[in-house]
Design a protein around this motif. Structure first.
Motif, PDB file in Angstrom:
ATOM      1  N   PRO A 187       4.619   1.401   8.048  1.00 10.92           N
ATOM      2  CA  PRO A 187       5.192   1.772   9.354  1.00 10.92           C
ATOM      3  C   PRO A 187       5.141   0.667  10.389  1.00 10.92           C
ATOM      4  N   HIS A 188       4.297  -0.359  10.161  1.00 10.36           N
ATOM      5  CA  HIS A 188       4.188  -1.422  11.162  1.00 10.36           C
ATOM      6  C   HIS A 188       4.838  -2.734  10.723  1.00 10.36           C
ATOM      7  N   ASN A 189       5.655  -2.683   9.684  1.00  8.97           N
ATOM      8  CA  ASN A 189       6.455  -3.864   9.353  1.00  8.97           C
ATOM      9  C   ASN A 189       7.396  -4.227  10.498  1.00  8.97           C
ATOM     10  N   ALA A 190       7.855  -3.215  11.205  1.00 10.82           N
ATOM     11  CA  ALA A 190       8.842  -3.437  12.267  1.00 10.82           C
ATOM     12  C   ALA A 190       8.215  -3.766  13.611  1.00 10.82           C
ATOM     13  N   ASP A 191       6.918  -3.480  13.788  1.00 11.41           N
ATOM     14  CA  ASP A 191       6.298  -3.754  15.090  1.00 11.41           C
ATOM     15  C   ASP A 191       4.901  -4.349  14.925  1.00 11.41           C
ATOM     16  N   ASP A 192       4.782  -5.257  13.983  1.00 16.87           N
ATOM     17  CA  ASP A 192       3.528  -5.965  13.731  1.00 16.87           C
ATOM     18  C   ASP A 192       3.000  -6.574  15.020  1.00 16.87           C
ATOM     19  N   ILE A 193       1.730  -6.345  15.338  1.00 20.54           N
ATOM     20  CA  ILE A 193       1.147  -6.876  16.564  1.00 20.54           C
ATOM     21  C   ILE A 193       1.215  -8.396  16.603  1.00 20.54           C
ATOM     22  N   ALA A 194       1.229  -9.048  15.409  1.00 17.71           N
ATOM     23  CA  ALA A 194       1.270 -10.510  15.355  1.00 17.71           C
ATOM     24  C   ALA A 194       2.678 -11.073  15.194  1.00 17.71           C
ATOM     25  N   SER A 195       3.694 -10.209  15.126  1.00 17.83           N
ATOM     26  CA  SER A 195       5.095 -10.649  15.023  1.00 17.83           C
ATOM     27  C   SER A 195       5.312 -11.633  13.869  1.00 17.83           C
ATOM     28  N   ALA A 196       4.652 -11.389  12.737  1.00 10.75           N
ATOM     29  CA  ALA A 196       4.686 -12.354  11.631  1.00 10.75           C
ATOM     30  C   ALA A 196       5.555 -11.920  10.467  1.00 10.75           C
ATOM     31  N   VAL A 197       6.090 -10.692  10.486  1.00 12.91           N
ATOM     32  CA  VAL A 197       6.858 -10.185   9.353  1.00 12.91           C
ATOM     33  C   VAL A 197       8.263 -10.781   9.349  1.00 12.91           C
ATOM     34  N   LYS A 198       8.702 -11.228   8.173  1.00 12.27           N
ATOM     35  CA  LYS A 198      10.061 -11.729   7.978  1.00 12.27           C
ATOM     36  C   LYS A 198      10.642 -11.091   6.722  1.00 12.27           C
ATOM     37  N   PRO A 199      11.951 -10.837   6.688  1.00 13.74           N
ATOM     38  CA  PRO A 199      12.539 -10.210   5.501  1.00 13.74           C
ATOM     39  C   PRO A 199      12.260 -10.970   4.212  1.00 13.74           C
ATOM     40  N   GLU A 200      12.221 -12.297   4.292  1.00 11.87           N
ATOM     41  CA  GLU A 200      12.013 -13.116   3.091  1.00 11.87           C
ATOM     42  C   GLU A 200      10.607 -12.966   2.516  1.00 11.87           C
ATOM     43  N   LEU A 201       9.705 -12.356   3.273  1.00  9.04           N
ATOM     44  CA  LEU A 201       8.318 -12.237   2.848  1.00  9.04           C
ATOM     45  C   LEU A 201       7.988 -10.848   2.304  1.00  9.04           C
ATOM     46  N   MET A 202       8.998 -10.014   2.115  1.00 10.31           N
ATOM     47  CA  MET A 202       8.771  -8.659   1.639  1.00 10.31           C
ATOM     48  C   MET A 202       8.696  -8.639   0.112  1.00 10.31           C
ATOM     49  N   LEU A 203       7.644  -8.049  -0.408  1.00  8.46           N
ATOM     50  CA  LEU A 203       7.461  -7.906  -1.846  1.00  8.46           C
ATOM     51  C   LEU A 203       8.242  -6.703  -2.374  1.00  8.46           C
ATOM     52  N   ASP A 204       8.312  -6.605  -3.690  1.00 10.61           N
ATOM     53  CA  ASP A 204       9.010  -5.487  -4.340  1.00 10.61           C
ATOM     54  C   ASP A 204       8.101  -4.936  -5.445  1.00 10.61           C
ATOM     55  N   PRO A 205       7.082  -4.162  -5.078  1.00 12.60           N
ATOM     56  CA  PRO A 205       6.137  -3.666  -6.087  1.00 12.60           C
ATOM     57  C   PRO A 205       6.800  -2.706  -7.068  1.00 12.60           C
ATOM     58  N   LYS A 206       6.424  -2.850  -8.327  1.00 16.32           N
ATOM     59  CA  LYS A 206       6.920  -1.965  -9.385  1.00 16.32           C
ATOM     60  C   LYS A 206       5.747  -1.587 -10.283  1.00 16.32           C
ATOM     61  N   PRO A 207       5.860  -0.464 -11.001  1.00 13.23           N
ATOM     62  CA  PRO A 207       4.819  -0.135 -11.975  1.00 13.23           C
ATOM     63  C   PRO A 207       4.679  -1.266 -12.999  1.00 13.23           C
ATOM     64  N   ARG A 208       3.465  -1.547 -13.421  1.00 17.83           N
ATOM     65  CA  ARG A 208       3.240  -2.636 -14.369  1.00 17.83           C
ATOM     66  C   ARG A 208       3.955  -2.378 -15.679  1.00 17.83           C
ATOM     67  N   THR A 209       4.520  -3.419 -16.228  1.00 15.23           N
ATOM     68  CA  THR A 209       5.274  -3.305 -17.480  1.00 15.23           C
ATOM     69  C   THR A 209       4.473  -3.782 -18.684  1.00 15.23           C
ATOM     70  N   ASP A 210       3.244  -4.272 -18.451  1.00 10.68           N
ATOM     71  CA  ASP A 210       2.438  -4.792 -19.558  1.00 10.68           C
ATOM     72  C   ASP A 210       1.390  -3.804 -20.041  1.00 10.68           C
ATOM     73  N   GLY A 211       1.484  -2.553 -19.563  1.00 16.68           N
ATOM     74  CA  GLY A 211       0.530  -1.546 -19.978  1.00 16.68           C
ATOM     75  C   GLY A 211      -0.697  -1.444 -19.105  1.00 16.68           C
ATOM     76  N   GLY A 212      -0.846  -2.356 -18.143  1.00 15.45           N
ATOM     77  CA  GLY A 212      -1.997  -2.311 -17.246  1.00 15.45           C
ATOM     78  C   GLY A 212      -1.820  -1.282 -16.149  1.00 15.45           C
ATOM     79  N   ALA A 213      -2.924  -0.972 -15.474  1.00 13.39           N
ATOM     80  CA  ALA A 213      -2.882  -0.004 -14.382  1.00 13.39           C
ATOM     81  C   ALA A 213      -2.367  -0.659 -13.106  1.00 13.39           C
ATOM     82  N   GLY A 214      -1.757   0.160 -12.257  1.00 15.09           N
ATOM     83  CA  GLY A 214      -1.351  -0.318 -10.946  1.00 15.09           C
ATOM     84  C   GLY A 214       0.066  -0.848 -10.889  1.00 15.09           C
TER      85      GLY A 214
END
Length: 298
Positions: free
Chosen positions: A255-282
């Protein structure tokens, strides 16, 4: 404007709203011994230009907003408290560094960077890829597999590259800046392989509020702002002969990507998490780095 804070309020903030004021003092200590002033040799003309512009801007604010003596004295008392609390690194890194970083990286091709922040510690344990950062046996949170590859701006793999990584734990605290934590918890330097590839096993960090029981917290409270930083992973990447890049990598949906107190968020720095494909957890995230050679410009 009332920027005073009772002892009860300070205790509540320490427990419920972020790391304690000791973090600010430690940031000051770290900066003092960091060596970042070792090559400082600014001509008098440059000092006069910058200091004069800053003083003029402050006086312009007084005139434009008709600042009263009561407000002036409150400001003076608050500036003194910023120093006694050791929070100048925190104040500057939260509210000014993002602009300094933008100015200094505007002509650098390749991967986008952002602020370092006050909680960097050099000399983290060196690991070969694939590396696993230090964690407690009962570490809470979501396991995260972070991987990527280094190339130059022509797409060639970079040898001898490394990733320094540090981030908060699932409660929003940083090792060496909060008590009772292992010294190098979630801090490591991971060497990439000869093809520029790296893999790091860590945990997904939590969002957190910057310290709110000191002078910066008083400002935030008096102004009616929030103190939240979105969840992020700090990164420093480097390789011999290439320009280093400092980053914070973020997670979608915070919720604070858009109003970060430090104004440090940039679109190019956004990750894309996905379920692990190697059988590991997380989860797994992939983030590739394109580094510019020393002296290379857009």
């Amino acid at each position: 404007m009332d920027i005073t804070m009772t002892e009860t309020q300070a205790d509540t903030r320490k427990e419920d709203e972020g790391t304690a004021v000791e973090a600010g003092s430690k940031a000051t200590e770290r900066f003092t011994v960091s060596g970042k002033l070792s090559r400082l040799d600014v001509p008098k003309e440059r000092v006069s230009l910058l200091a004069g512009a800053l003083i003029k801007a402050a006086n312009d604010i007084v005139v434009e907003h008709q600042v009263t003596y009561e407000e002036y004295n409150a400001l003076k008392a608050w500036l003194i408290k910023v120093g006694t609390d050791g929070e100048w690194p925190l104040f500057l890194d939260v509210w000014l560094e993002h602009t300094v970083e933008d100015v200094n990286s505007q002509d650098r091709p390749g991967t986008v960077g952002t602020i370092e922040g006050p909680y960097y510690v050099p000399g983290s344990p060196l690991l070969q890829t694939p590396g696993t950062v230090e964690m407690r046996e009962d570490e809470e949170g979501t396991p995260l597999h972070f991987s990527g590859r280094f190339t130059d701006t022509d797409g060639n793999p970079i040898r001898n590259a490394q990733v320094e990584i540090w981030h908060a734990d699932s409660a929003g605290f940083y090792s060496q800046y909060a008590p009772g934590m292992p010294e190098w918890l979630f801090r490591a330097t991971v060497k990439a392989d000869d093809d520029g590839r790296f893999e790091i096993n860590t945990m997904r960090p939590a969002p957190y509020q910057i310290p709110t029981d000191g002078a910066c917290g008083q400002l935030i409270s008096a102004a009616g702002w929030h103190a939240w930083r979105p969840a992020h992973i700090h990164i420093k990447v480097s390789a011999p002969g290439f320009q280093p890049v400092t980053q914070q990598l973020y997670f979608p949906g915070d919720p604070h990507n858009a109003d970060d107190i430090a104004s440090a968020v940039k679109p190019e720095l956004m990750l894309d998490p996905k379920p692990r494909t190697d059988g590991g957890a997380g989860e797994e995230v992939v983030y590739d780095y394109v580094l510019a050679k020393e002296g290379q410009h857009k």
